[in-house]
Scaffold this active site. Sequence first.
Site, PDB file in Angstrom:
ATOM      1  N   HIS A   1       0.807  -1.226   0.000  1.00 31.07           N
ATOM      2  CA  HIS A   1       0.000   0.000   0.000  1.00 31.07           C
ATOM      3  C   HIS A   1       0.840   1.277   0.000  1.00 31.07           C
ATOM      4  O   HIS A   1       0.736   2.123  -0.887  1.00 31.07           O
ATOM      5  CB  HIS A   1      -0.879   0.060   1.257  1.00 31.07           C
ATOM      6  CG  HIS A   1      -1.728  -1.144   1.502  1.00 31.07           C
ATOM      7  ND1 HIS A   1      -2.920  -1.346   0.845  1.00 31.07           N
ATOM      8  CD2 HIS A   1      -1.589  -2.191   2.349  1.00 31.07           C
ATOM      9  CE1 HIS A   1      -3.474  -2.473   1.284  1.00 31.07           C
ATOM     10  NE2 HIS A   1      -2.682  -3.003   2.196  1.00 31.07           N
TER      11      HIS A   1
HETATM   12  C1  BDR Z   1      -2.847   0.670   5.512  1.00 31.71           C
HETATM   13  O1  BDR Z   1      -3.007   0.117   6.811  1.00 31.71           O
HETATM   14  C2  BDR Z   1      -1.782  -0.351   7.307  1.00 31.71           C
HETATM   15  O2  BDR Z   1      -1.930  -1.617   7.856  1.00 31.71           O
HETATM   16  C3  BDR Z   1      -0.800  -0.294   6.162  1.00 31.71           C
HETATM   17  O3  BDR Z   1       0.488   0.062   6.644  1.00 31.71           O
HETATM   18  C4  BDR Z   1      -1.361   0.769   5.248  1.00 31.71           C
HETATM   19  O4  BDR Z   1      -0.915   2.057   5.620  1.00 31.71           O
HETATM   20  C5  BDR Z   1      -3.608  -0.198   4.533  1.00 31.71           C
HETATM   21  O5  BDR Z   1      -4.960  -0.242   4.848  1.00 31.71           O
END
Ligand code: BDR
Length: 313
Positions: A243
Amino acid sequence: MTARKIIIDTDPGQDDAVAILLALASPEEIDLLGITAVAGNVPLPLTEKNARIICELAGRTDIKVFAGCDAPLSRPLVTAEHVHGKTGLDGPQMADPTMPLQDQHAVDFIIQTLRDEPSGTVTLVPIGPLTNIATAFQRAPDIIPRVQEIVLMGGAYFEVGNITPTAEFNIYVDPEAAKIVFDAGVPLVVMSLDVTHKALTTKARIDAFRAMGTKVGDMVAAWTDFFERFDMEKYGSEGAPLHDPCTVAYLIDPSLFTGRLINVEIETGSELTLGMTVADWWGITDRPKNALFIGDIDAERFYKLLAERLARL
Ligand code: BDR
Ligand code: CA
């Protein structure tokens, strides 16, 4: 091209780690003024520590790391150890960092930097819950028009949610903070789950990290291996979404991404859909367009960029 001044606001997290490493590996495009840690994937003492571990891994003990808010504006903290492990950076064993944490509070650093630097020259890159950024905006509204842009990871429209059926984790953890940021009137680029779920690791992509034959390459391969297991089980997909690095990749090469300038509102009232990003993708309302909502990525080129840049460290 002059490097863009940024502050990364983060809750590392293996994917946060890759985002930070990508920034550190890209000095022509990115001038990292500091890293501000926030509570999110794991509590604050771990996120600030993890941020320092990541800088040390890259040999960048000169980077300033600040600790910020340890809880959302008005709710108890929700964490994501089920995804990232107990430390937030589970995978290979990591030594405790020796580089210091800055004494200044992260929120004060954000405020001071935006006041000291010429107006319109600092970009904020939040890749965790938006508590630090919202607190800075609340405490010092004069900094809001001075922000060049916010490029954040959070939200979803077509993918709807990952922590609840209708909410993405970063927005869900602190929806009141997200509302403040989305309503602030700052140019906003939103890396939603719609795009990050297309940025999937594959065996070949992870092997490319390992093939670098460097400490960073090995570590990123091991982190992504760990991080993968949860999403592969959940979605039955080939790999896991990386992400957070999408934000930094956007700053390096926006042509990797496509999206739409639309209205996005944050749900803070409903128990059922708390933290939902209500995205007017189809232009159904006359609400003001406040966000460039990213929906697609050239994943091949994204992973090529990652491998190329991380190999420099
Ligand atoms: C986001 O949530 C976190 O677990 C990850 O680092 C990312 O920023 C994804 O939903
Ligand atoms: Ca994150």
